[in-house]
Design an enzyme around this catalytic site. Structure first.
Site, PDB file in Angstrom:
ATOM      1  N   LYS A   1      -2.694  -3.880  -9.518  1.00 46.67           N
ATOM      2  CA  LYS A   1      -2.302  -2.465  -9.010  1.00 46.67           C
ATOM      3  C   LYS A   1      -3.367  -1.558  -9.387  1.00 46.67           C
ATOM      4  O   LYS A   1      -3.626  -1.349 -10.435  1.00 46.67           O
ATOM      5  CB  LYS A   1      -0.965  -1.944  -9.588  1.00 46.67           C
ATOM      6  CG  LYS A   1      -0.591  -0.564  -8.937  1.00 46.67           C
ATOM      7  CD  LYS A   1       0.695  -0.285  -9.641  1.00 46.67           C
ATOM      8  CE  LYS A   1       1.458   1.050  -8.966  1.00 46.67           C
ATOM      9  NZ  LYS A   1       2.771   1.271  -9.511  1.00 46.67           N
TER      10      LYS A   1
ATOM     11  N   SER B   1       1.098   5.795  -1.396  1.00 52.02           N
ATOM     12  CA  SER B   1       0.217   6.806  -1.366  1.00 52.02           C
ATOM     13  C   SER B   1      -0.551   7.065  -2.694  1.00 52.02           C
ATOM     14  O   SER B   1      -1.791   7.740  -2.498  1.00 52.02           O
ATOM     15  CB  SER B   1       1.166   8.081  -1.040  1.00 52.02           C
ATOM     16  OG  SER B   1       2.046   8.116  -2.238  1.00 52.02           O
TER      17      SER B   1
ATOM     18  N   ALA C   1      -1.239   4.249  -4.596  1.00 55.28           N
ATOM     19  CA  ALA C   1      -1.982   2.873  -5.182  1.00 55.28           C
ATOM     20  C   ALA C   1      -1.837   1.886  -4.078  1.00 55.28           C
ATOM     21  O   ALA C   1      -1.327   1.877  -3.120  1.00 55.28           O
ATOM     22  CB  ALA C   1      -0.999   2.467  -6.286  1.00 55.28           C
TER      23      ALA C   1
ATOM     24  N   SER D   1       1.014  -1.049   0.131  1.00 56.21           N
ATOM     25  CA  SER D   1       0.035   0.037  -0.115  1.00 56.21           C
ATOM     26  C   SER D   1       1.000   1.291   0.145  1.00 56.21           C
ATOM     27  O   SER D   1       1.734   1.469   0.902  1.00 56.21           O
ATOM     28  CB  SER D   1      -0.663  -0.165   1.048  1.00 56.21           C
ATOM     29  OG  SER D   1      -1.785   1.112   1.179  1.00 56.21           O
TER      30      SER D   1
ATOM     31  N   ASP E   1      14.397   2.754  -9.990  1.00 56.79           N
ATOM     32  CA  ASP E   1      14.388   2.403  -8.422  1.00 56.79           C
ATOM     33  C   ASP E   1      14.570   0.835  -8.126  1.00 56.79           C
ATOM     34  O   ASP E   1      13.693   0.144  -7.813  1.00 56.79           O
ATOM     35  CB  ASP E   1      12.845   2.604  -8.268  1.00 56.79           C
ATOM     36  CG  ASP E   1      12.438   2.647  -6.695  1.00 56.79           C
ATOM     37  OD1 ASP E   1      13.275   2.852  -6.023  1.00 56.79           O
ATOM     38  OD2 ASP E   1      11.277   2.382  -6.399  1.00 56.79           O
TER      39      ASP E   1
END
Length: 557
Positions: A154, A136, A138, A134, A289
């Site tokens: 998602k 911010s 999705a 969880s 990322d």
């Protein structure tokens, strides 16, 4: 003039109160938002400024966390812009996390079924209502398709788009206020930054973009057997919903589990290094990322990638410039580094080159003589940030994402194989890239474009020249040249010329009259010629003294 949006007044007040409570009340007042504060907050905001740079940075991070997802994302993006904020703020904002409690299942279910257009049971054989992640923006759920394929779903958080659009409108208003009322913010173009942030955040709300990123990675690494990219189920995916193949594996930082599975960590590090080098040097499209949670070690020592929302782009000129900069750095050639930074428009041509050379030389001296594998990218990144801020080096966002990606991958690699030498692996790729730059198919297109431009110039020159000459002949063209301060300079030149002429005339007449005086009959009473010569001589002397006085006075100004 900025006008507040009445429907957002409650949110304006919330932002002003949170920022004031964290010690930024003076700025809130300067922006003209002080009137939205309650009296206690006005007093607290004015008197309780953060005491040290680090405490100010911590307060800013806490304020952004309290203000919610839009401001958290803004802080995360700001942490990739070291030319905007001091290093203490960059370090603190890098800690921002957007992990938040999940929204109720009933709300998420409504969004999923709205996007699918049918009830969940008609599409999925099984669906776990407890989210596996969880954030911010999705929530992510585990599900199973009718053919028993495991997938992740998602889904955008309910009503998050409305919240973000409200906050983006307010952030743009505040940026305009800052531009009008805070002179120190203007060099940073706050309005442009707010607009750029809005574009970036809105793109994160479109999951079709993330799906296209996954497809592009899969295409780029189609011939690489040790990299796996999950499939996107496009028939079930929309702007607010994405269904992706679920992959199973061991997180890249779970060394004990990797060893227990019998995997060769050196081989995994090699696969990870080849992945990063290819996506940067060959593809110019990289996963920005790659933290251990997004890298799963699958059976066969295959690296499975997840989360394709944050990516970076490097075109061929970017890659060529970065390779040249890399070569200058490993050669410890400070002059070449600065020249390359200017060529890349990272450093301004007017930068304090002496100061920049001094600081870069001091930094590189620490690493001189060390083997490349002993140089820490993360340490260098921390040490370079004060230099970036002091000399206002404008690092493009994709470059900064690249630096942070390399730091993350360095950490993963050192956990997997502490003695692994990534520079040895990258050597062949760098040499191949440099060879590619030397081949005609690399520089040929740009040369052909330049040649085409010259051809057009020479082809059009006779016709354009005749048109210009015809206009000059008819008197339809006039040439205007504007030089800054030209009017003032011309006026000063006229004054100087007038003084020179006047000085010559006064000097000539004074000398002539002085030569005539001895031949005069000075017996009283004087005749008319004597009176004229004596009076003229006195006038000329007086005029000469006035001229000298005016020159001396102008020199003092």
């Amino acid at each position: 003039m900025v006008f507040f949006r009445p429907r957002h007044l409650r949110r304006y007040r919330k932002i002003a109160e949170v920022m004031a409570r964290h010690g930024f009340g003076a700025i809130i007042t300067q922006l003209g938002l002080g009137g939205m504060l309650r009296l206690p907050d006005r007093i607290i905001g004015r008197d309780q400024e953060p005491k040290t740079p680090r405490s100010a940075a911590t307060h800013l991070r806490e304020a952004l966390e309290e203000l919610g997802p839009t401001f958290i994302k803004m802080g995360q993006i700001a942490s990739t812009r070291p030319e905007l904020l001091p290093p203490t703020f960059i370090e603190e904002l890098s800690k921002l996390q957007d992990d938040v409690p999940p929204a109720p299942w009933e709300q998420a279910q409504m969004v999923i079924e709205t996007e699918l257009g049918v009830p969940i049971e008609e599409v999925f054989l099984a669906f776990d209502p407890t989210p596996i992640a969880s954030a911010s923006l999705a929530q992510v759920y585990a599900a199973m398709l009718p053919d028993h394929t495991h997938v992740v779903v998602k889904v955008q958080r309910p009503n998050i788009e409305k919240v973000i659009e409200t906050d983006l409108a307010i952030i743009l208003d505040i940026a305009q206020l800052a531009n009008e009322r805070l002179a120190w913010t203007r060099p940073f173009d706050p309005v442009g930054l707010a607009e750029e942030f809005g574009i970036a955040l809105r793109s994160e709300l479109d999951y079709r973009r993330e799906g296209r990123n996954a497809d592009r990675f899969r295409e780029n690494f189609a011939d690489e057997p040790y990299i796996y990219i999950p499939l996107v189920y496009w028939e079930l995916s929309t702007e607010r919903l994405m269904v992706l193949e679920r992959i199973q594996g061991i997180k890249a930082d779970n060394i004990a589990a990797i060893d227990a599975a019998g995997y060769d960590r050196e081989d995994i590090a090699m696969h990870a290094a080849r992945f990063v080098i290819q996506e940067i040097l060959e593809d110019g499209f990289f996963h920005a990322d790659p933290h251990p949670g997004n890298l799963l070690i699958m059976p066969g020592e295959i690296i499975g990638l997840m989360d394709f929302g944050t990516v970076g782009y490097l075109d061929s000129s970017d890659r060529a410039n970065l390779v040249r900069l890399y070569i200058a750095i490993i050669q410890f050639d400070v002059e070449a580094i600065i020249e390359q930074l200017i060529r890349m428009h990272i450093a301004s041509p007017s930068v304090d080159q002496f100061g920049l050379q001094r600081d870069l030389r001091r930094l590189l001296r620490k690493y001189y003589g060390l083997p490349l594998k002993e140089i820490s990218a993360s340490d260098m990144l921390v040490e370079i940030q004060p230099i970036i801020y002091e000399f206002q080096l404008k690092i493009p966002s994709d470059y900064w994402l690249l630096l942070k990606t390399l730091v993350i991958m360095e950490g993963v690699g050192k956990r997997l194989a502490p003695d692994f030498d990534v520079f040895e692996v990258s050597g062949p790729y760098v040499r191949r890239f440099l060879l590619k730059l030397a081949l005609p198919n690399s520089w040929g297109p740009s040369v052909l474009r330049g040649a085409a431009g010259w051809f057009d110039l020479f082809n059009n020159f006779p016709r354009q020249s005749m048109r210009i000459l015809d206009r000059i002949d008819r008197g339809d063209m006039e040439l205007q040249v504007r030089v800054p301060m030209m009017t003032q300079a011309t006026k000063q030149l006229n004054q100087m010329a007038n003084r020179v002429i006047l000085a010559i005339l006064v000097g000539t007449l004074t000398i002539a009259l002085a030569l005539l005086i001895p031949s005069l009959d000075l017996s009283w009473p004087w005749n008319l010629p004597t009176w004229l010569i004596v009076v003229g001589f006195i006038l000329m002397v007086t005029l000469a003294l006035w001229l000298m006085w005016s020159i001396l006075r102008s020199n003092r100004r």
